[in-house]
Design an enzyme around this catalytic site. Structure first.
Site, PDB file in Angstrom:
ATOM      1  CD  GLU A  74      -2.470   1.840   0.437  1.00  0.00           C
ATOM      2  OE1 GLU A  74      -2.462   3.076   0.232  1.00  0.00           O
ATOM      3  OE2 GLU A  74      -3.143   1.033  -0.244  1.00  0.00           O
TER       4      GLU A  74
ATOM      5  CB  CYS B 182     -14.484   2.236  -8.286  1.00  0.00           C
ATOM      6  SG  CYS B 182     -12.996   3.247  -8.433  1.00  0.00           S
TER       7      CYS B 182
END
Length: 373
Positions: free
Chosen positions: A260, A330
């Site tokens: 991350e 998304c």
């Protein structure tokens, strides 16, 4: 208007140029005002519907179509689902992907939104007007959860700062934080974080950080994703965030390698893993462009931002010994682009593609794909 365009926009032609605008339906004749002119297309704002479509319904929200939040309130929920499934399949087919995608509705088409950022400006606290930086107060918003609406009631924009809000569907906790330039200031009576359970155990999430807006749909996605991941002992995950996907993946893996970019998310994600006794691995701070991917990894799981996977990470996956990729997105447009590369250059086969109505009443959606070699 001639047809639909992504994401849930109407497209017609004016003086030979493709023209895109919201809050219209195919077959309608409308009066519109140009707001942006490109070389080959126009973007416009609806002024008046001159000849409505039989499919048009009255909007249940008084803020539509001025608000930039929901774009499909003039369409029944059943028709929204048909549109989104159709658009997901059209996008995949244009990318050369041979698949027929299904689509899962939101268990709660209204009152589902548990994560929101409100804007401050012009003495108002609310959301941006459509294609504008102006702030529109939205006291009657139909997609905010009951807990968020109650927390927002009576709040004043007493500073030029955005407001980050997060409600836990699991515990009912609400976190409210002013996002100032160099600090985050919680509102009196509210904390900065909540605990949410998506089916794998409680996660600590912060109002200022990333969290999915629709917990019910997130649970459905996680169930499908973790079912597909079962059987892969060595799992790598990029764009791990605070551990929404990571916890279930790490609990089921022999070895887990998480990555991350954002330091605070890494710290929170590892705190969540530690709280559940995960011993298979941890999340490391690393940009996806660095394309860290252990040679031993069997499965790669990604949930990138709208821009899609980093090109370097796609290249690494193509030339790796990976057996499978799970790709959550998304933005079906960038997802289809990346899936096509993995199929055409990496020798992966697209097993299935599923859409989920994470953002009911809007033109957007979440999509999950499984590729295997």
């Amino acid at each position: 208007m001639d047809r639909w365009a992504w994401p849930g926009l109407g497209m017609g032609y004016y003086q030979g140029k493709a023209t895109f605008l919201a809050a219209v339906l195919p077959g309608e004749r409308v009066l519109a005002q140009t707001v942006k002119a490109g070389k080959n297309h126009l973007e416009a704002r609806l002024v008046e519907v001159l000849e409505p479509s039989p499919a048009r319904i009255p909007s249940p929200c008084p803020h539509f179509p001025d608000c930039g939040g929901c774009g499909l309130l003039h369409l029944s929920y059943e028709d929204q689902l048909v549109l989104k499934e159709q658009q997901l399949n059209e996008i995949a087919q244009r990318a050369g992907l041979k698949v027929t995608a299904g689509f899962t509705p939101s268990p709660q088409p209204w009152g589902y939104r548990h994560k929101a950022n409100l804007k401050s400006g012009g003495g108002k606290l609310g959301l941006n007007r459509y294609r504008s930086a102006q702030v529109l107060a939205v006291p009657e918003c139909k997609v905010f959860s009951a807990g968020l609406k109650q927390a927002f009631s009576g709040l004043e924009p007493n500073r030029e700062a955005d407001l980050a809000a997060l409600e836990s569907q699991d515990t009912g906790q609400v976190a409210l934080v002013w996002l100032e330039k160099n600090r985050q200031q919680p509102l009196s009576g509210f904390g900065q974080q909540v605990f949410e359970d998506y089916g794998q155990g409680r996660l600590e999430l912060t109002a200022a950080g990333f969290a999915q807006s629709n917990p019910a749909v997130t649970r459905l996605i996680l169930a499908d994703l973790l079912s597909a991941a079962r059987g892969y002992g060595r799992i790598a995950e990029h764009y791990a965030g605070a551990g929404t996907l990571s916890l279930g993946l790490a609990l089921g893996a022999e070895q887990y390698f998480g990555y991350e970019t954002h330091k605070k998310a890494v710290e929170l994600g590892n705190r969540n893993l530690k709280a559940h006794g995960v011993q298979s691995g941890q999340i490391r701070e690393s940009n996806a462009e660095a394309a860290l991917l252990p040679d031993s990894a069997q499965l790669l799981v990604v949930d990138p931002p709208r821009a899609g996977m980093a090109s370097a990470l796609i290249n690494k996956a193509i030339h790796s010994k990976l057996e499978a990729v799970l790709y959550l997105s998304c933005d079906p447009m960038t997802q289809a682009r990346d899936l096509a590369r993995l199929v055409q250059e990496g020798g992966f086969g697209l097993v299935w593609l599923k859409g989920y109505d994470m953002y009911a009443q809007t033109g957007h959606q979440e999509a999950l794909a499984l590729l295997v070699r």
